[in-house]
Design a protein around this motif. Structure first.
Motif, PDB file in Angstrom:
ATOM      1  N   LYS A  21       0.839  -1.188   0.000  1.00 29.11           N
ATOM      2  CA  LYS A  21       0.000   0.000   0.000  1.00 29.11           C
ATOM      3  C   LYS A  21       0.878   1.243   0.000  1.00 29.11           C
ATOM      4  N   VAL A  22       0.398   2.306  -0.677  1.00 27.12           N
ATOM      5  CA  VAL A  22       1.148   3.555  -0.770  1.00 27.12           C
ATOM      6  C   VAL A  22       0.189   4.723  -0.588  1.00 27.12           C
ATOM      7  N   ASP A  23       0.743   5.931  -0.527  1.00 30.72           N
ATOM      8  CA  ASP A  23      -0.116   7.105  -0.319  1.00 30.72           C
ATOM      9  C   ASP A  23      -0.483   7.810  -1.614  1.00 30.72           C
ATOM     10  N   LYS A  24       0.117   7.402  -2.738  1.00 30.56           N
ATOM     11  CA  LYS A  24      -0.228   7.977  -4.040  1.00 30.56           C
ATOM     12  C   LYS A  24       0.159   6.991  -5.129  1.00 30.56           C
ATOM     13  N   THR A  25      -0.419   7.161  -6.282  1.00 30.25           N
ATOM     14  CA  THR A  25      -0.209   6.233  -7.393  1.00 30.25           C
ATOM     15  C   THR A  25       1.112   6.510  -8.117  1.00 30.25           C
ATOM     16  N   LYS A 340      -4.156   3.552  -4.441  1.00 28.57           N
ATOM     17  CA  LYS A 340      -3.207   3.426  -3.333  1.00 28.57           C
ATOM     18  C   LYS A 340      -2.725   1.998  -3.102  1.00 28.57           C
ATOM     19  N   GLN A 341      -3.162   1.071  -3.925  1.00 25.71           N
ATOM     20  CA  GLN A 341      -2.655  -0.306  -3.884  1.00 25.71           C
ATOM     21  C   GLN A 341      -3.021  -1.006  -5.184  1.00 25.71           C
ATOM     22  N   LYS A 368      -1.211  12.309  -9.870  1.00 26.07           N
ATOM     23  CA  LYS A 368      -0.743  12.524  -8.489  1.00 26.07           C
ATOM     24  C   LYS A 368      -1.793  13.212  -7.653  1.00 26.07           C
ATOM     25  N   SER A 371      -4.915  10.773  -7.040  1.00 28.46           N
ATOM     26  CA  SER A 371      -4.607   9.595  -6.208  1.00 28.46           C
ATOM     27  C   SER A 371      -4.171   9.959  -4.802  1.00 28.46           C
ATOM     28  N   SER A 372      -3.823  11.218  -4.580  1.00 27.69           N
ATOM     29  CA  SER A 372      -3.405  11.663  -3.242  1.00 27.69           C
ATOM     30  C   SER A 372      -4.581  12.064  -2.374  1.00 27.69           C
TER      31      SER A 372
END
Length: 373
Positions: A21-25, A340-341, A368, A371-372
Motif C-alpha cells: 500500500k502507498v499514499d499515491k499512485t 493506493k494499492q 498525483k 490519487s493523493s
C-alpha cells in the motif's frame, strides 16, 4: 565480484508492483522518451533510430530526458531501445524507415528459412547486444537513484510476426498463415525466440534494470484459442525462466547482489487481448498492463486482487482539454480502486509524436493529485 549502484531514493513503483500500500499512485508512460519531446530530436540529430539506440551515451541521455522534464511526476525510467533488437541478435537484419516503421529486408518466408538463424539460434546476447547492457548500466548510475529503471523485450509472438511479415502489418496474414499451415515450425520458432528473451531480460537485470516489461504488442491479432496456444505458454515460460536465469547467472559469475536488485518485478503487456485478462493474472507476472479497451472497474473485478494492474488511459485523451484529461483521470483512478494499492498509472499504449509535452505533464500531474486525495 560486487556490483554497486546508487541507492534508490524513489521506490514507489517497486513497492506497488510487489503489492504494498502507498499514499499515491506511481506513474510512468510507455514511449515516454521519444519523438514528442523536442530535446529528443536535439540529441538524436541526424542519427537513424538504431544508431541512436546503439550509442550507450545517447540512449542513456534520452532515457533520462522525461525524468528531468517532469520532476516528481514520473516514477520510473525505461531504457531507450526497441523490441526488435532480439531478431537482430538472431541474425535477422532490420531497419527503421522514417515515417514507415520497421522493415526486415529478408523476412522468414518458409520454415526452411528458420535454418538461416541456426548459427545464432542460441546467441550470446552479452556479445550481440552488448551496447544495450552498457546503456542500462550507465543510465542506472546517471539516474543516481532518482527512480527505478525498466528493462524490456518484445514477446515471442509479436517478434515472430515482424520477422515473418517483414514489418508492421494490418493483418499479419503471412505470420498467421504459418500458425495454421506450419504449426509445428511456428512453435519451433517461438521456442527459439523465447530462450533469447529470457537470456536478454536476465542480462538486463545483471546490468542494472530494476523492473522488466514484456511487450506482447500484437496479442490482439490472435483469437482466444490462438492466444492460449501461441502466446500464453511462452509468456509463462518467460516469467519463470527469467528469475531462474538471473539466479543462475549470479551463481556463475559469483556476483554479490543486493536481493532487491535481482528480485525484480515482472510486467506483461498483451495489447488487445481483452479476453485473456483472467489467464494473464495467473501467468506468473507481478503486474498486468492494460490497454484502453478495458473498463478499469471491470478489470479489477476479473483480477480479484491477484496481481497489480497498470494502465490504461487512451493516449488520444492527451489531445483533449485539461478538463477532459482531469475527468478521464478521475474515472480511471477511481475505477482502479483509488490508486493506493495494486495500481500503476500509465497510458493504454505509448506516447505519439504529435503530443504536446505540457499536456502529458498535465496528465501526470492529475494522476498525483487525484490519487493523493
Amino acid at each position: 565480484m560486487a556490483v554497486r549502484f546508487p541507492e534508490l531514493k524513489n521506490d514507489l513503483i517497486i513497492r506497488v508492483a510487489k503489492g504494498e500500500k502507498v499514499d499515491k499512485t506511481p506513474s510512468w508512460v510507455m514511449r515516454q522518451a521519444g519523438r514528442y519531446l523536442p530535446e529528443y530530436h536535439q540529441v538524436k540529430g541526424s542519427r537513424n533510430f538504431f544508431e541512436t539506440c546503439q550509442d550507450p551515451e545517447i540512449a542513456s541521455e534520452i532515457t533520462i530526458q522525461p525524468i528531468d522534464r517532469y520532476p516528481g511526476l514520473i516514477d520510473a525510467a525505461i531504457i531507450f531501445s526497441d523490441i526488435l533488437v532480439i531478431p537482430q541478435a538472431l541474425g535477422l537484419p532490420v531497419d527503421i524507415i522514417d515515417k514507415q516503421g520497421p522493415h526486415f529486408p529478408t523476412p522468414l518466408q518458409t520454415p526452411e528459412d528458420i535454418d538461416v538463424l541456426l548459427t545464432k539460434q542460441d546467441p550470446d546476447v552479452r556479445v550481440e547486444l552488448d551496447w544495450a547492457f552498457k546503456a542500462i548500466t550507465m543510465t542506472r548510475h546517471k539516474l543516481e537513484g532518482r527512480v527505478p529503471l525498466f528493462g524490456f523485450c518484445g514477446a515471442p509472438w509479436t517478434l515472430m510476426g515482424y520477422m515473418i511479415d517483414g514489418g508492421g502489418s494490418k493483418t499479419y496474414r503471412i505470420s498467421k498463415e504459418w500458425l495454421y499451415k506450419w504449426t509445428e515450425d511456428s512453435h519451433r520458432l517461438l521456442k527459439m525466440i523465447t530462450k533469447v528473451c529470457i537470456n536478454f531480460l536476465a542480462e538486463q537485470v545483471i546490468a542494472g534494470a530494476q523492473i522488466l516489461q514484456v511487450f506482447e504488442s500484437n496479442a490482439g491479432e490472435l483469437g482466444p484459442q490462438e492466444f492460449r496456444e501461441f502466446s500464453l505458454p511462452y509468456l509463462r515460460e518467460i516469467a519463470v525462466g527469467v528469475k531462474s536465469r538471473i539466479r543462475q547467472r549470479l551463481t556463475e559469475e559469483k556476483i554479490e547482489f543486493n536481493a532487491a536488485d535481482h528480485d525484480v518485478p515482472l510486467v506483461v503487456f498483451a495489447r488487445g487481448a481483452w479476453y485473456a485478462l483472467d489467464d494473464l493474472c495467473d501467468s506468473g507476472y507481478d503486474v498486468v498492463s492494460l490497454d484502453h479497451l478495458y473498463d478499469p472497474a471491470e478489470a479489477v473485478k476479473v483480477n480479484n486482487g491477484r496481481v497489480v494492474l497498470q494502465g490504461n488511459l487512451d493516449p488520444c485523451v492527451i489531445y483533449g482539454s485539461d478538463e477532459t484529461i482531469t475527468r478521464k483521470v478521475e474515472y480511471m483512478v477511481k475505477g482502479f480502486g483509488g490508486g493506493k494499492q495494486n495500481y500503476i498509472a500509465n497510458l493504454g499504449h505509448g506516447t505519439q509524436m504529435w503530443m504536446k509535452p505540457e499536456k502529458l505533464g498535465f496528465f501526470l500531474q492529475e494522476v498525483k493529485r487525484v490519487s493523493s486525495q
